[in-house]
Design a protein around this motif. Sequence first.
Motif, PDB file in Angstrom:
ATOM      1  N   ASP A   1       0.809  -1.219   0.000  1.00 54.25           N
ATOM      2  CA  ASP A   1       0.000   0.000   0.000  1.00 54.25           C
ATOM      3  C   ASP A   1       0.843   1.270   0.000  1.00 54.25           C
ATOM      4  N   SER A   2       2.155   1.116   0.134  1.00 55.21           N
ATOM      5  CA  SER A   2       3.034   2.284   0.222  1.00 55.21           C
ATOM      6  C   SER A   2       3.440   2.775  -1.161  1.00 55.21           C
ATOM      7  N   ASP A   3       3.627   4.088  -1.274  1.00 56.64           N
ATOM      8  CA  ASP A   3       4.103   4.670  -2.525  1.00 56.64           C
ATOM      9  C   ASP A   3       5.625   4.593  -2.634  1.00 56.64           C
ATOM     10  N   TYR A   4       6.295   4.723  -1.478  1.00 54.93           N
ATOM     11  CA  TYR A   4       7.753   4.684  -1.473  1.00 54.93           C
ATOM     12  C   TYR A   4       8.229   3.908  -0.247  1.00 54.93           C
ATOM     13  N   TYR A   5       9.464   3.472  -0.318  1.00 57.66           N
ATOM     14  CA  TYR A   5      10.037   2.659   0.749  1.00 57.66           C
ATOM     15  C   TYR A   5      11.386   3.262   1.145  1.00 57.66           C
ATOM     16  N   ILE A   6      11.550   3.553   2.426  1.00 57.55           N
ATOM     17  CA  ILE A   6      12.807   4.108   2.951  1.00 57.55           C
ATOM     18  C   ILE A   6      13.450   3.089   3.884  1.00 57.55           C
ATOM     19  N   LEU A   7      14.732   2.844   3.674  1.00 59.70           N
ATOM     20  CA  LEU A   7      15.481   1.921   4.527  1.00 59.70           C
ATOM     21  C   LEU A   7      16.564   2.705   5.256  1.00 59.70           C
ATOM     22  N   ILE A   8      16.601   2.551   6.588  1.00 58.85           N
ATOM     23  CA  ILE A   8      17.652   3.174   7.405  1.00 58.85           C
ATOM     24  C   ILE A   8      18.523   2.049   7.968  1.00 58.85           C
ATOM     25  N   ILE A   9      19.797   2.101   7.680  1.00 53.02           N
ATOM     26  CA  ILE A   9      20.725   1.096   8.199  1.00 53.02           C
ATOM     27  C   ILE A   9      21.601   1.746   9.260  1.00 53.02           C
ATOM     28  N   GLY A  10      21.759   1.047  10.396  1.00 55.85           N
ATOM     29  CA  GLY A  10      22.632   1.527  11.460  1.00 55.85           C
ATOM     30  C   GLY A  10      23.772   0.550  11.672  1.00 55.85           C
ATOM     31  N   GLY A  11      23.932   0.104  12.922  1.00 54.72           N
ATOM     32  CA  GLY A  11      25.026  -0.809  13.235  1.00 54.72           C
ATOM     33  C   GLY A  11      24.577  -2.212  13.547  1.00 54.72           C
ATOM     34  N   ARG A  12      23.269  -2.493  13.371  1.00 55.98           N
ATOM     35  CA  ARG A  12      22.759  -3.830  13.666  1.00 55.98           C
ATOM     36  C   ARG A  12      22.064  -4.434  12.459  1.00 55.98           C
ATOM     37  N   TYR A  13      22.172  -5.752  12.360  1.00 58.06           N
ATOM     38  CA  TYR A  13      21.513  -6.475  11.270  1.00 58.06           C
ATOM     39  C   TYR A  13      20.048  -6.730  11.598  1.00 58.06           C
ATOM     40  N   GLY A  14      19.765  -6.940  12.882  1.00 58.98           N
ATOM     41  CA  GLY A  14      18.383  -7.140  13.308  1.00 58.98           C
ATOM     42  C   GLY A  14      18.032  -8.595  13.555  1.00 58.98           C
ATOM     43  N   SER A  15      16.856  -8.803  14.141  1.00 62.42           N
ATOM     44  CA  SER A  15      16.396 -10.165  14.430  1.00 62.42           C
ATOM     45  C   SER A  15      16.148 -10.914  13.127  1.00 62.42           C
ATOM     46  N   MET A  16      16.423 -12.223  13.161  1.00 65.97           N
ATOM     47  CA  MET A  16      16.382 -13.028  11.933  1.00 65.97           C
ATOM     48  C   MET A  16      15.270 -14.080  11.987  1.00 65.97           C
ATOM     49  N   ASN A  17      14.825 -14.496  10.813  1.00 69.13           N
ATOM     50  CA  ASN A  17      13.869 -15.586  10.727  1.00 69.13           C
ATOM     51  C   ASN A  17      14.609 -16.919  10.780  1.00 69.13           C
ATOM     52  N   LYS A  18      13.893 -17.994  10.588  1.00 60.71           N
ATOM     53  CA  LYS A  18      14.503 -19.327  10.678  1.00 60.71           C
ATOM     54  C   LYS A  18      15.559 -19.570   9.604  1.00 60.71           C
TER      55      LYS A  18
ATOM     56  N   ASP B   1      32.205   3.049  11.694  1.00 63.25           N
ATOM     57  CA  ASP B   1      33.167   2.725  12.758  1.00 63.25           C
ATOM     58  C   ASP B   1      32.995   3.628  13.967  1.00 63.25           C
ATOM     59  N   GLN B   2      32.225   4.714  13.814  1.00 66.85           N
ATOM     60  CA  GLN B   2      32.000   5.628  14.928  1.00 66.85           C
ATOM     61  C   GLN B   2      30.717   5.328  15.695  1.00 66.85           C
ATOM     62  N   ILE B   3      29.975   4.312  15.264  1.00 69.56           N
ATOM     63  CA  ILE B   3      28.743   3.926  15.972  1.00 69.56           C
ATOM     64  C   ILE B   3      29.120   3.337  17.321  1.00 69.56           C
ATOM     65  N   VAL B   4      28.449   3.754  18.382  1.00 68.38           N
ATOM     66  CA  VAL B   4      28.780   3.278  19.729  1.00 68.38           C
ATOM     67  C   VAL B   4      28.565   1.771  19.823  1.00 68.38           C
ATOM     68  N   THR B   5      29.341   1.141  20.672  1.00 67.97           N
ATOM     69  CA  THR B   5      29.326  -0.316  20.788  1.00 67.97           C
ATOM     70  C   THR B   5      27.939  -0.858  21.121  1.00 67.97           C
ATOM     71  N   GLY B   6      27.189  -0.136  21.958  1.00 70.16           N
ATOM     72  CA  GLY B   6      25.865  -0.601  22.361  1.00 70.16           C
ATOM     73  C   GLY B   6      24.861  -0.642  21.232  1.00 70.16           C
ATOM     74  N   LYS B   7      25.183  -0.036  20.097  1.00 65.74           N
ATOM     75  CA  LYS B   7      24.268  -0.018  18.963  1.00 65.74           C
ATOM     76  C   LYS B   7      24.806  -0.814  17.785  1.00 65.74           C
ATOM     77  N   THR B   8      25.701  -1.756  18.074  1.00 60.98           N
ATOM     78  CA  THR B   8      26.250  -2.625  17.034  1.00 60.98           C
ATOM     79  C   THR B   8      26.057  -4.082  17.425  1.00 60.98           C
ATOM     80  N   ASP B   9      26.170  -4.971  16.450  1.00 55.73           N
ATOM     81  CA  ASP B   9      26.034  -6.401  16.708  1.00 55.73           C
ATOM     82  C   ASP B   9      27.304  -6.944  17.359  1.00 55.73           C
ATOM     83  N   LYS B  10      27.116  -7.804  18.354  1.00 51.58           N
ATOM     84  CA  LYS B  10      28.256  -8.446  18.996  1.00 51.58           C
ATOM     85  C   LYS B  10      28.604  -9.769  18.316  1.00 51.58           C
TER      86      LYS B  10
END
Length: 339
Positions: A57-74, A103-112
Amino acid sequence: MTKRYSVFVSSTYEDLKEERKEVIQALLELDCIPIGMELFPATDDDQWTLIQELIEDSDYYILIIGGRYGSMNKKGISYTQMEYEYAVSIGVPVISFIPKHPDQIVTGKTDKSSEKENKLKEFKTLVSEKMIKFWNTPEELGSVVSRSLVKLIKSKPRIGWVKADQISSDQANLEILELKQKVYELEEKLKISLETENSNLIQDNDLFKVMYVYKLNGIGRYLTDFMEIPFNNLFSKTCSILIDEGKESELKSFISAYIAHLLLEKSPEKKDINIIDDNFMSIIIQLKALGLIEKSIRKRSLKDSGTYWQLTPKGDTLITNLRAKTKIPNSSDLPPTIT
């Protein structure tokens, strides 16, 4: 016809809350309709099915990438990547925003996890095959999104949504009214969220530390000192210049003059008083964070490269309440004294 476009905002959530708020605010200012999972109530529908419907239903799609990949599916694919690939597969125009200095993203906002780190790198490589932009701070991200989306709308126009008085269908009219209500609700949610966060900021009669330099009796080298001023006093006595709009350099001069005024009786030997640049910027940021000032967007000549600020409606109301004089009752208006 004037159109409004719905924009799906995709990202990991916990590490990019501030960035998402800036982006949503930017979209609302463009009269777009932001769509994000945190803005919708829980439903009985399967989550992925609901996400697919929203993207469709969306006209456009915006993706923001930070320091994490995010939760994954199976299958080991993040839901953010699934959303991106689905938007691409059905032809929704996409634009991605990647941190300029990861490389300047704080450790708490990156994947371990090294596995997730590698998957994030691969995802960035995939995303880079299409339009990408870079960002440093949440505020800068909001500005970059605004400019980029305007260009994307021009290069890849979509159906969008139009005002009810520009179409004849009763059903379409109803849908537009529902969308208007949705935009209003989103704006109210954003407003409440910002007010809640601002409760921890220095404001009202809290003391604000103001740093300044001076010369003893106007001679010799500059010395440094500070004073603490109730924040409402600092705002009301110096920001009246912004009622229409004011140049940043003039506001700095106003604050320096106010400091000199406060020191006139207490420390008359202090001369050539100027607020320290870094402390002045802290005041600007504080006023902006409290929603009291905003940058002026009036058009000026190319020769005028100065930065201008103006009061927001909230700032205008506060300075009016602080500066307006109240009537002192006459003795005849006072209740009689009982003895």
